[in-house]
Design an enzyme around this catalytic site. Structure first.
Site, PDB file in Angstrom:
ATOM      1  N   LYS A   1      34.906   6.106 -26.815  1.00 49.26           N
ATOM      2  CA  LYS A   1      34.905   5.586 -28.180  1.00 49.26           C
ATOM      3  C   LYS A   1      35.527   6.606 -29.136  1.00 49.26           C
ATOM      4  CE  LYS A   1      30.901   2.670 -27.262  1.00 49.26           C
ATOM      5  NZ  LYS A   1      29.444   2.507 -27.236  1.00 49.26           N
TER       6      LYS A   1
ATOM      7  N   GLN B   1      24.442   5.780 -29.606  1.00 42.93           N
ATOM      8  CA  GLN B   1      24.568   5.206 -28.266  1.00 42.93           C
ATOM      9  C   GLN B   1      23.192   4.918 -27.671  1.00 42.93           C
ATOM     10  OE1 GLN B   1      27.478   4.338 -26.877  1.00 42.93           O
ATOM     11  NE2 GLN B   1      26.560   3.640 -24.970  1.00 42.93           N
TER      12      GLN B   1
ATOM     13  N   ASP C   1      27.773  -1.313 -35.039  1.00 42.79           N
ATOM     14  CA  ASP C   1      27.236  -1.976 -33.846  1.00 42.79           C
ATOM     15  C   ASP C   1      26.668  -3.361 -34.193  1.00 42.79           C
ATOM     16  OD1 ASP C   1      27.366  -0.801 -31.308  1.00 42.79           O
ATOM     17  OD2 ASP C   1      25.887   0.739 -31.841  1.00 42.79           O
TER      18      ASP C   1
HETATM   19  N1  GUN Z   1      24.812   0.881 -24.954  1.00 45.03           N
HETATM   20  C1  GUN Z   1      25.371  -0.114 -24.232  1.00 45.03           C
HETATM   21  N2  GUN Z   1      26.151  -0.899 -25.000  1.00 45.03           N
HETATM   22  C2  GUN Z   1      26.071  -0.385 -26.259  1.00 45.03           C
HETATM   23  C3  GUN Z   1      26.664  -0.776 -27.487  1.00 45.03           C
HETATM   24  O1  GUN Z   1      27.417  -1.757 -27.604  1.00 45.03           O
HETATM   25  N3  GUN Z   1      26.344   0.012 -28.552  1.00 45.03           N
HETATM   26  C4  GUN Z   1      25.505   1.082 -28.449  1.00 45.03           C
HETATM   27  N4  GUN Z   1      25.257   1.777 -29.551  1.00 45.03           N
HETATM   28  N5  GUN Z   1      24.950   1.461 -27.314  1.00 45.03           N
HETATM   29  C5  GUN Z   1      25.234   0.724 -26.218  1.00 45.03           C
END
Ligand code: GUN
Length: 318
Positions: A54, A98, A121
């Site tokens: 990311k 995350q 998110d």
């Molecule tokens: N862990 C797995 N998928 C995601 C996501 O889309 N966002 C976040 N913040 N954590 C994750």
């Protein structure tokens, strides 16, 4: 029938190119560089890879990109302090923590601490509620990516029957809302659903997001169905080699479906691309800017096609 693969990698690349153009417009027209902060707690290997991807992609597209790598035993108060600082930082438009978080940290206290305007998110209850109410909102990235992939093979979703397997807050629930808004009749199924194969057999589109390797078999599908596999399951094959597989038995399903996403290379790349798209969206919305983008990109901004929200004016070319 031999299903056509939906190439999520190529589609995500195209989306990233559009986002990069938006980033360049923001810089040229408004001297704005959108900023994304990604917070990781602990050293979960899969999460570390996602966070690096990311941050790297954000930097490659011209964003300001920051990573906060906190130890696994960091206190909740310290994590909340980092979030408060990012909320107050004018150069940061998007904050992503995350998941999963270690058990000693209260997930909801953390998600609710993020400024909803920077919640790229789309997990904050404010954005969840606005999405449910059909108001402009930052929506979760994977569901946005799934809808985008479906739209590359069927432009009008109105009246289609969809089964979404899995009811997580991250994927299944928001995806059901987005597909419902697009005119689909959505069945929100889960592993406990009685006669799950029968529900799938009636569906024009099956989305598997249950986290169960090879769950959806070929004979669960109506001939010609569209199959979107959101599962990412780490398995060991018969030769002892580690392998990523989805929630769909790909070989069997390919013989019945018209279109199918592979794992890897299907939904995964779309999630990261939408994180970047959401960050641009947040940068524009927070500053009440007017950004004109390529009309072909309208569908990548689902929230902007809804009723406009007061002063927020995301003007789009038509
Ligand atoms: N862990 C797995 N998928 C995601 C996501 O889309 N966002 C976040 N913040 N954590 C994750």
């Amino acid at each position: 029938m031999n299903a056509i693969r939906i190439d999520g990698k190529a589609i995500a690349e195209d989306l990233r190119a559009r986002v990069a153009r938006d980033v360049a417009s923001l810089k040229a027209e408004w001297s704005v560089i959108p900023g994304l902060a990604v917070v990781l707690v602990g050293k979960n290997p899969a999460s570390s890879v996602y966070v690096k991807t990311k941050a790297r992609q954000a930097q490659a597209l011209g964003f300001k990109s920051q990573q906060f790598l906190l130890p696994g035993d960091v206190g909740e108060a310290e994590l909340l302090e980092v979030i408060e600082e990012l909320n107050a930082d004018e150069s940061i438009d998007g904050i992503l923590v995350q998941l999963p978080l270690p058990g000693h940290i209260d997930l909801w206290r953390v998600l609710e601490a993020i400024d909803p305007a920077k919640d790229v998110d789309g997990f904050h209850p404010y954005n969840v509620g606005r999405l449910a109410a059909g108001r402009p909102a930052l929506a979760p990235c994977t569901p946005l990516g799934v809808v985008h992939l479906i739209r590359t093979v069927v432009s009008n979703l109105s009246g289609l029957d969809v089964v979404v397997i899995g009811r997580s807050n991250i994927i299944g629930k928001p995806l059901a809302l987005l597909l419902g808004d697009a005119g689909c009749t959505v069945t929100g199924a889960q592993l406990q659903t009685r006669n799950l194969p029968d529900f799938c057999r009636k569906a024009d589109i099956v989305v598997a997001a249950a986290g169960c390797a090879g769950l959806v078999r070929g004979d669960w599908l109506k001939p010609g169905a569209i199959v979107i596999d959101v599962g990412i399951n780490r398995t060991i094959d018969s030769r002892g080699t580690a392998k990523l597989v989805g929630d769909v038995d790909f070989a069997e399903a390919s013989k019945r479906a018209s279109y199918i996403t592979p794992v890897p290379g299907g939904v995964g790349p779309m999630t990261v691309a939408y994180l970047l798209a959401n960050t641009v969206n947040a940068a524009v919305s927070r500053r009440r800017l007017s950004l004109v983008v390529n009309p072909e990109a309208r569908h990548i901004w689902p929230s902007c096609d809804r009723e406009q929200d007061g002063a927020v004016d995301l003007q789009r070319a038509t």
